[in-house]
Design a protein around this motif. Structure first.
Motif, PDB file in Angstrom:
ATOM      1  N   LEU A 136      47.165  15.361 -52.261  1.00 55.49           N
ATOM      2  CA  LEU A 136      46.479  15.664 -51.101  1.00 55.49           C
ATOM      3  C   LEU A 136      47.475  16.083 -49.909  1.00 55.49           C
ATOM      4  CD1 LEU A 136      44.138  12.483 -50.850  1.00 55.49           C
ATOM      5  CD2 LEU A 136      43.870  14.811 -52.042  1.00 55.49           C
ATOM      6  N   SER A 137      46.960  16.871 -48.868  1.00 58.45           N
ATOM      7  CA  SER A 137      47.879  17.191 -48.048  1.00 58.45           C
ATOM      8  C   SER A 137      47.252  17.488 -46.537  1.00 58.45           C
ATOM      9  CB  SER A 137      48.677  18.729 -48.109  1.00 58.45           C
ATOM     10  OG  SER A 137      47.917  19.839 -48.225  1.00 58.45           O
ATOM     11  N   TRP A 138      47.723  17.618 -45.438  1.00 57.44           N
ATOM     12  CA  TRP A 138      47.044  17.994 -44.182  1.00 57.44           C
ATOM     13  C   TRP A 138      46.516  19.477 -44.223  1.00 57.44           C
ATOM     14  CZ3 TRP A 138      44.815  14.516 -41.556  1.00 57.44           C
ATOM     15  CH2 TRP A 138      45.295  13.041 -41.609  1.00 57.44           C
ATOM     16  N   ARG A 139      46.847  20.330 -45.011  1.00 55.49           N
ATOM     17  CA  ARG A 139      46.259  21.400 -45.289  1.00 55.49           C
ATOM     18  C   ARG A 139      44.830  21.821 -45.168  1.00 55.49           C
ATOM     19  NH1 ARG A 139      50.678  22.191 -48.844  1.00 55.49           N
ATOM     20  NH2 ARG A 139      49.556  21.808 -50.395  1.00 55.49           N
ATOM     21  N   PHE A 140      44.257  20.577 -45.760  1.00 57.14           N
ATOM     22  CA  PHE A 140      42.698  20.728 -45.964  1.00 57.14           C
ATOM     23  C   PHE A 140      42.164  20.805 -44.507  1.00 57.14           C
ATOM     24  CE2 PHE A 140      42.950  16.148 -44.531  1.00 57.14           C
ATOM     25  CZ  PHE A 140      41.866  16.048 -43.832  1.00 57.14           C
ATOM     26  N   ALA A 141      42.830  20.406 -43.536  1.00 55.91           N
ATOM     27  CA  ALA A 141      42.265  20.605 -42.304  1.00 55.91           C
ATOM     28  C   ALA A 141      41.776  21.993 -41.689  1.00 55.91           C
ATOM     29  CB  ALA A 141      43.236  20.084 -41.125  1.00 55.91           C
ATOM     30  N   SER A 142      42.738  23.012 -42.479  1.00 51.03           N
ATOM     31  CA  SER A 142      42.384  24.311 -42.012  1.00 51.03           C
ATOM     32  C   SER A 142      40.984  25.069 -42.416  1.00 51.03           C
ATOM     33  CB  SER A 142      43.563  25.272 -42.395  1.00 51.03           C
ATOM     34  OG  SER A 142      43.624  25.093 -43.869  1.00 51.03           O
ATOM     35  N   VAL A 143      40.733  24.321 -43.847  1.00 51.58           N
ATOM     36  CA  VAL A 143      39.657  24.565 -44.373  1.00 51.58           C
ATOM     37  C   VAL A 143      38.517  23.835 -43.711  1.00 51.58           C
ATOM     38  CG1 VAL A 143      37.972  24.611 -46.455  1.00 51.58           C
ATOM     39  CG2 VAL A 143      40.664  24.906 -46.678  1.00 51.58           C
ATOM     40  N   TRP A 144      38.554  22.838 -43.139  1.00 55.14           N
ATOM     41  CA  TRP A 144      37.587  21.958 -42.541  1.00 55.14           C
ATOM     42  C   TRP A 144      37.186  22.628 -41.124  1.00 55.14           C
ATOM     43  CZ3 TRP A 144      36.806  20.110 -37.745  1.00 55.14           C
ATOM     44  CH2 TRP A 144      35.752  19.261 -37.489  1.00 55.14           C
ATOM     45  N   SER A 145      38.398  23.051 -40.600  1.00 58.58           N
ATOM     46  CA  SER A 145      37.949  24.076 -39.188  1.00 58.58           C
ATOM     47  C   SER A 145      37.381  25.223 -39.532  1.00 58.58           C
ATOM     48  CB  SER A 145      39.502  24.395 -38.702  1.00 58.58           C
ATOM     49  OG  SER A 145      39.447  25.122 -37.588  1.00 58.58           O
ATOM     50  N   ARG A 146      37.791  25.928 -40.547  1.00 60.10           N
ATOM     51  CA  ARG A 146      36.994  27.217 -40.837  1.00 60.10           C
ATOM     52  C   ARG A 146      35.311  26.858 -41.151  1.00 60.10           C
ATOM     53  NH1 ARG A 146      33.383  28.617 -45.191  1.00 60.10           N
ATOM     54  NH2 ARG A 146      33.413  30.988 -45.274  1.00 60.10           N
ATOM     55  N   ASP A 180      42.743  21.178 -54.791  1.00 57.98           N
ATOM     56  CA  ASP A 180      42.673  19.905 -54.205  1.00 57.98           C
ATOM     57  C   ASP A 180      42.478  19.859 -52.638  1.00 57.98           C
ATOM     58  OD1 ASP A 180      43.724  19.883 -56.817  1.00 57.98           O
ATOM     59  OD2 ASP A 180      44.868  17.917 -56.411  1.00 57.98           O
ATOM     60  N   ASP A 181      43.061  20.738 -51.789  1.00 58.25           N
ATOM     61  CA  ASP A 181      42.751  20.652 -50.429  1.00 58.25           C
ATOM     62  C   ASP A 181      41.463  21.189 -49.991  1.00 58.25           C
ATOM     63  OD1 ASP A 181      45.875  19.940 -49.847  1.00 58.25           O
ATOM     64  OD2 ASP A 181      46.162  22.150 -50.176  1.00 58.25           O
ATOM     65  N   ILE A 182      41.027  22.178 -50.943  1.00 63.86           N
ATOM     66  CA  ILE A 182      39.662  22.674 -50.720  1.00 63.86           C
ATOM     67  C   ILE A 182      38.453  21.588 -50.927  1.00 63.86           C
ATOM     68  CG2 ILE A 182      38.190  24.267 -51.322  1.00 63.86           C
ATOM     69  CD1 ILE A 182      40.559  26.247 -51.920  1.00 63.86           C
ATOM     70  N   VAL A 183      38.647  20.952 -51.841  1.00 69.23           N
ATOM     71  CA  VAL A 183      37.780  19.966 -52.420  1.00 69.23           C
ATOM     72  C   VAL A 183      37.717  18.668 -51.201  1.00 69.23           C
ATOM     73  CG1 VAL A 183      36.922  18.441 -54.315  1.00 69.23           C
ATOM     74  CG2 VAL A 183      37.833  20.539 -54.801  1.00 69.23           C
ATOM     75  N   LEU A 184      38.935  18.448 -50.908  1.00 73.52           N
ATOM     76  CA  LEU A 184      39.066  17.244 -49.935  1.00 73.52           C
ATOM     77  C   LEU A 184      38.339  17.869 -48.597  1.00 73.52           C
ATOM     78  CD1 LEU A 184      40.007  14.692 -48.900  1.00 73.52           C
ATOM     79  CD2 LEU A 184      42.155  15.740 -48.333  1.00 73.52           C
ATOM     80  N   ALA A 185      38.730  19.043 -48.397  1.00 73.00           N
ATOM     81  CA  ALA A 185      38.359  19.718 -47.086  1.00 73.00           C
ATOM     82  C   ALA A 185      36.639  19.692 -46.781  1.00 73.00           C
ATOM     83  CB  ALA A 185      38.538  21.064 -46.762  1.00 73.00           C
ATOM     84  N   GLU A 186      35.943  19.975 -48.102  1.00 70.82           N
ATOM     85  CA  GLU A 186      34.595  20.031 -48.545  1.00 70.82           C
ATOM     86  C   GLU A 186      33.945  18.483 -48.346  1.00 70.82           C
ATOM     87  OE1 GLU A 186      32.530  22.450 -48.496  1.00 70.82           O
ATOM     88  OE2 GLU A 186      33.865  24.152 -48.904  1.00 70.82           O
ATOM     89  N   MET A 187      34.748  17.598 -49.036  1.00 66.85           N
ATOM     90  CA  MET A 187      34.126  16.239 -48.796  1.00 66.85           C
ATOM     91  C   MET A 187      34.181  15.644 -47.168  1.00 66.85           C
ATOM     92  SD  MET A 187      35.305  12.733 -50.650  1.00 66.85           S
ATOM     93  CE  MET A 187      36.881  12.448 -49.930  1.00 66.85           C
ATOM     94  N   VAL A 188      35.449  16.023 -46.580  1.00 67.71           N
ATOM     95  CA  VAL A 188      35.476  15.490 -45.203  1.00 67.71           C
ATOM     96  C   VAL A 188      34.419  16.219 -44.362  1.00 67.71           C
ATOM     97  CG1 VAL A 188      36.868  15.220 -43.249  1.00 67.71           C
ATOM     98  CG2 VAL A 188      37.784  14.926 -45.718  1.00 67.71           C
ATOM     99  N   TRP A 189      34.244  17.545 -44.460  1.00 64.41           N
ATOM    100  CA  TRP A 189      33.400  18.287 -43.659  1.00 64.41           C
ATOM    101  C   TRP A 189      31.852  17.811 -43.793  1.00 64.41           C
ATOM    102  CZ3 TRP A 189      32.062  20.823 -39.872  1.00 64.41           C
ATOM    103  CH2 TRP A 189      31.086  21.494 -39.831  1.00 64.41           C
ATOM    104  N   ALA A 190      31.513  17.764 -45.223  1.00 64.44           N
ATOM    105  CA  ALA A 190      30.198  16.866 -45.441  1.00 64.44           C
ATOM    106  C   ALA A 190      29.868  15.555 -44.605  1.00 64.44           C
ATOM    107  CB  ALA A 190      30.036  17.021 -46.880  1.00 64.44           C
ATOM    108  N   ALA A 191      31.068  14.865 -44.836  1.00 58.65           N
ATOM    109  CA  ALA A 191      30.756  13.396 -44.257  1.00 58.65           C
ATOM    110  C   ALA A 191      31.062  13.545 -42.590  1.00 58.65           C
ATOM    111  CB  ALA A 191      32.239  12.638 -44.425  1.00 58.65           C
ATOM    112  N   SER A 192      31.453  14.746 -42.171  1.00 62.98           N
ATOM    113  CA  SER A 192      31.573  14.892 -40.553  1.00 62.98           C
ATOM    114  C   SER A 192      30.309  15.364 -40.215  1.00 62.98           C
ATOM    115  CB  SER A 192      32.637  16.156 -40.140  1.00 62.98           C
ATOM    116  OG  SER A 192      33.927  15.748 -40.681  1.00 62.98           O
ATOM    117  N   LYS A 193      29.652  16.155 -41.238  1.00 60.67           N
ATOM    118  CA  LYS A 193      28.179  16.607 -40.814  1.00 60.67           C
ATOM    119  C   LYS A 193      27.348  15.436 -40.800  1.00 60.67           C
ATOM    120  CE  LYS A 193      25.908  20.173 -41.593  1.00 60.67           C
ATOM    121  NZ  LYS A 193      25.395  21.561 -42.333  1.00 60.67           N
ATOM    122  N   ALA A 194      27.429  14.473 -41.725  1.00 64.42           N
ATOM    123  CA  ALA A 194      26.535  13.333 -42.235  1.00 64.42           C
ATOM    124  C   ALA A 194      26.576  12.466 -40.825  1.00 64.42           C
ATOM    125  CB  ALA A 194      26.907  12.869 -43.448  1.00 64.42           C
TER     126      ALA A 194
END
Length: 263
Positions: A13-23, A112-126
């Motif tokens: 895991l890395s904080w790079r996932f945040a860029s995908v969440w932002s997208r 791994d960053d992309i999958v993490l971003a998708e999970m956090v994004w879905a949780a944010s929408k929820a």
């Protein structure tokens, strides 16, 4: 390490996932209003239709008006549905149809960053959907306790839990039709067996034991007392079950997605 074993190594895991969440957020922002209205409509129809319709016959459940009893279940139900739909239909579109994930992997981002971003994004929408319903429920007077604020962080955990499980199904799905099996065989029975519409103690003993294995039941066991102005019992075990589903589900989602995309 062999290729199959490498697929199932622990996520990196890395904080790079945040860029995908932002997208994902910037894309969603263009359709934010209809998206929110869509997420609100289904649980509110259940809440008002069953709460007042069936509530006219049932009157009270566990000493409280039925619509008040139902409100907590609807908040958790909405979080589950929002996270599930986002990680199934939307994430599958980005992964398989639009091939957005492949494009992202041509940058310094790892899968791994992309999958993490998708999970956090879905949780944010929820969390956004659940908080909106919580606000509406409060405005209708179905909850008035200050303890209701404790539900806000809980709904994000609910989102993470069901987002992780949804991504596992997405990693296995050959097409959109596959998701009907997940909803029909898992999500719908869980909603009926987890205490959304009626108390768990009304179920046969065997089903009560089975319900304790379902993450939605543990979410409702925390949310309902808080919304009724009571302190829930066994909070840590309930949270631990949901966190375990989220952690194991995320690991499986990453592993199965690696196997699918990194051949």
């Amino acid at each position: 390490m062999s290729a199959p074993a490498a697929h199932f190594r622990l996520p990196c895991l890395s904080w790079r996932f945040a860029s995908v969440w932002s997208r994902n957020f910037r894309v969603w922002r263009k359709l934010a209003l209809p998206s929110l209205l869509g997420n609100l409509a289904d649980p509110m129809i259940y809440l008002l239709g069953l709460g007042y319709g069936l509530g006219a016959l049932v009157k009270t459940v566990d000493g409280v008006p039925y619509v008040h009893f139902l409100a907590a279940g609807m908040v958790c139900f909405s979080c589950m549905n929002t996270a599930s739909f986002e990680t199934l239909y939307s994430a599958f579109s980005r992964m398989h149809v639009q091939r957005t994930w492949e494009g992202l992997m041509n940058t310094p981002l790892a899968l791994d960053d992309i999958v993490l971003a998708e999970m956090v994004w879905a949780a944010s929408k929820a969390a956004l959907s659940g908080t909106a319903i919580l606000l509406v429920v409060t405005l209708f007077g179905f909850t008035s306790s200050a303890l209701t604020l404790g539900v806000v962080p809980l709904i994000f955990l609910i989102g993470l839990t069901f987002a992780a499980m949804g991504l596992v199904v997405t990693a296995l799905a050959p097409n959109y039709d596959f998701f009907m099996y997940y909803f029909t065989l898992f999500i719908t029975p869980m909603a009926l067996l987890s205490g959304v519409f009626f108390p768990l103690d009304q179920l046969p003993a065997a089903l009560q034991i089975g319900a304790q294995m379902l993450p939605l039941a543990h979410a409702i066991a925390i949310a309902r007392p808080l919304m009724l102005g009571e302190l829930p019992t066994a909070v840590l075990p309930h949270l631990a079950v949901m966190a375990a589903y989220a952690a194991v589900g995320f690991w499986l989602a990453v592993s199965l997605t690696r196997r699918r995309l990194l051949k």
